[in-house]
Write a protein that holds these residues in place. Structure first.
Motif, PDB file in Angstrom:
ATOM      1  N   MET A  58      14.283  22.216  -2.143  1.00 22.05           N
ATOM      2  CA  MET A  58      15.204  23.244  -2.626  1.00 22.05           C
ATOM      3  C   MET A  58      16.657  22.871  -2.350  1.00 22.05           C
ATOM      4  O   MET A  58      17.572  23.410  -2.971  1.00 22.05           O
ATOM      5  CB  MET A  58      14.877  24.586  -1.962  1.00 22.05           C
ATOM      6  N   TYR A  60      18.640  20.229  -2.917  1.00 17.25           N
ATOM      7  CA  TYR A  60      19.478  19.607  -3.948  1.00 17.25           C
ATOM      8  C   TYR A  60      19.155  20.091  -5.356  1.00 17.25           C
ATOM      9  O   TYR A  60      19.676  19.551  -6.333  1.00 17.25           O
ATOM     10  CB  TYR A  60      19.324  18.076  -3.899  1.00 17.25           C
ATOM     11  N   GLY A  61      18.293  21.107  -5.488  1.00 16.57           N
ATOM     12  CA  GLY A  61      17.902  21.551  -6.815  1.00 16.57           C
ATOM     13  C   GLY A  61      16.815  20.656  -7.387  1.00 16.57           C
ATOM     14  O   GLY A  61      16.167  19.894  -6.667  1.00 16.57           O
ATOM     15  N   TYR A  62      16.640  20.723  -8.708  1.00 16.36           N
ATOM     16  CA  TYR A  62      15.474  20.099  -9.322  1.00 16.36           C
ATOM     17  C   TYR A  62      15.848  19.206 -10.500  1.00 16.36           C
ATOM     18  O   TYR A  62      16.785  19.488 -11.244  1.00 16.36           O
ATOM     19  CB  TYR A  62      14.499  21.189  -9.782  1.00 16.36           C
ATOM     20  N   ARG A  94      20.961  18.178 -12.502  1.00 17.46           N
ATOM     21  CA  ARG A  94      19.892  18.897 -11.831  1.00 17.46           C
ATOM     22  C   ARG A  94      19.975  20.381 -12.155  1.00 17.46           C
ATOM     23  O   ARG A  94      21.058  20.903 -12.463  1.00 17.46           O
ATOM     24  CB  ARG A  94      19.979  18.698 -10.306  1.00 17.46           C
ATOM     25  N   ILE A  95      18.845  21.049 -12.065  1.00 16.19           N
ATOM     26  CA  ILE A  95      18.792  22.502 -12.201  1.00 16.19           C
ATOM     27  C   ILE A  95      19.042  23.113 -10.833  1.00 16.19           C
ATOM     28  O   ILE A  95      18.406  22.721  -9.849  1.00 16.19           O
ATOM     29  CB  ILE A  95      17.414  22.940 -12.743  1.00 16.19           C
ATOM     30  N   TRP A  96      19.978  24.065 -10.762  1.00 18.95           N
ATOM     31  CA  TRP A  96      20.378  24.660  -9.475  1.00 18.95           C
ATOM     32  C   TRP A  96      20.765  23.559  -8.493  1.00 18.95           C
ATOM     33  O   TRP A  96      20.384  23.579  -7.322  1.00 18.95           O
ATOM     34  CB  TRP A  96      19.265  25.535  -8.889  1.00 18.95           C
ATOM     35  N   GLY A  97      21.512  22.586  -8.964  1.00 16.70           N
ATOM     36  CA  GLY A  97      21.846  21.407  -8.177  1.00 16.70           C
ATOM     37  C   GLY A  97      22.737  21.705  -6.990  1.00 16.70           C
ATOM     38  O   GLY A  97      23.670  22.505  -7.079  1.00 16.70           O
TER      39      GLY A  97
END
Length: 278
Positions: A58, A60-62, A94-97
């Protein structure tokens, strides 16, 4: 007939339970925490061969690299993260990076082989890195180093790969005392951590690396026994690691096995349960 139907229903329910459990485990591993077992000595003495930890995904995001790779050669299974989430690859986003911090111990996907590596984040985008006589320089300035005695371990095969440690006082026979010099390195920003040295070698003196935008520079704490960003990809090294290849941050060791398998509980190291990764 009723008994046979009951057995069939029981079998179906068992299969459903297994499938649901696998799905839940897959979602958990993809979104939250990924188990990681340390296979080599490149991060000694921060991480030892046989340390078992969970990687916080969680932080660094996805990205596509967040999907788990499933490799079980014994059963002929080799499913790569890119096979599952390759459609997300290519934009280096990234997503939610979240941005990693210098000094983080990070699990990332090797830019060429796709294998999971774990190293320490040394330099950020736009910075320069150079090794001079074994001393790390960032943006032309040497980092602070303090001598901190030695790291000592028993010489002999370690882990499932039966790797033998390299020693500063080598060659050392099996069962002998293998010693490496230890120093405390303080990175810009104040993160301090231990590093090990074996002796003068080629990687102690390098050219100047300039970290590209959207990429990071990683090194192992066991400086003379680590294939990392100092070695270009063309020479089978790591090179610069893209942002999208980060998987997560290693925060805490759950337990550690000094034997050939993490299931050999009688070989677990008593001083490494729930040990923080610094």
């Amino acid at each position: 007939m009723a008994t046979e139907a009951k057995k069939q229903n029981g079998f179906v329910e068992t299969i459903k339970t297994i499938v649901y459990a696998l799905l839940i485990a897959g979602v958990f591993r993809t979104l939250f925490f990924q188990p990681f077992w340390i296979p080599s000595g490149s991060m000694k003495d921060t991480l030892l061969i046989g340390d078992f930890l969970f990687v916080n995904k969680m932080t660094y995001g996805y990205s596509y690299a967040s999907c788990p790779s499933i490799r079980m050669p014994r059963f002929g299974i080799d499913i790569d993260a890119e096979d599952i989430c390759g459609f997300l690859k290519g934009d280096n986003d990234r997503i939610w990076g979240g941005e990693p911090d210098r000094g983080d111990v990070v699990v990332f996907r090797h830019p060429v082989t796709g294998l999971d590596y774990i190293k320490r984040l040394i330099a950020l985008p736009g910075e320069t890195v150079q090794m001079k006589a074994g001393v790390l320089h960032i943006d032309g300035k040497p980092v602070k180093l303090e001598d901190d005695g030695v790291f000592e371990e028993v010489a002999g095969p370690q882990g499932p790969q039966r790797l033998s440690p390299r020693c500063e006082n080598g060659p050392v026979g099996i069962g002998g005392s293998c010693v490496k010099s230890r120093q405390i390195e303080t990175l810009p920003g104040g993160v301090s951590h231990g590093i090990l040295n074996i002796g003068p070698q080629r990687s102690d003196n390098t050219g100047v690396f300039t970290v590209p935008a959207g990429h990071y520079f990683f090194m192992g704490d066991n400086r003379d026994n680590s294939v990392d960003s100092r070695v270009p990809r063309a020479a089978r090294g790591v090179g610069f690691v893209p942002y999208e290849n980060l998987i997560g941050r290693a925060d805490r060791i759950m337990f550690s096995s000094a034997g050939r398998s993490m299931f050999f509980f009688w070989t677990w190291r008593g001083d490494r349960f729930f040990k923080a990764v610094n």
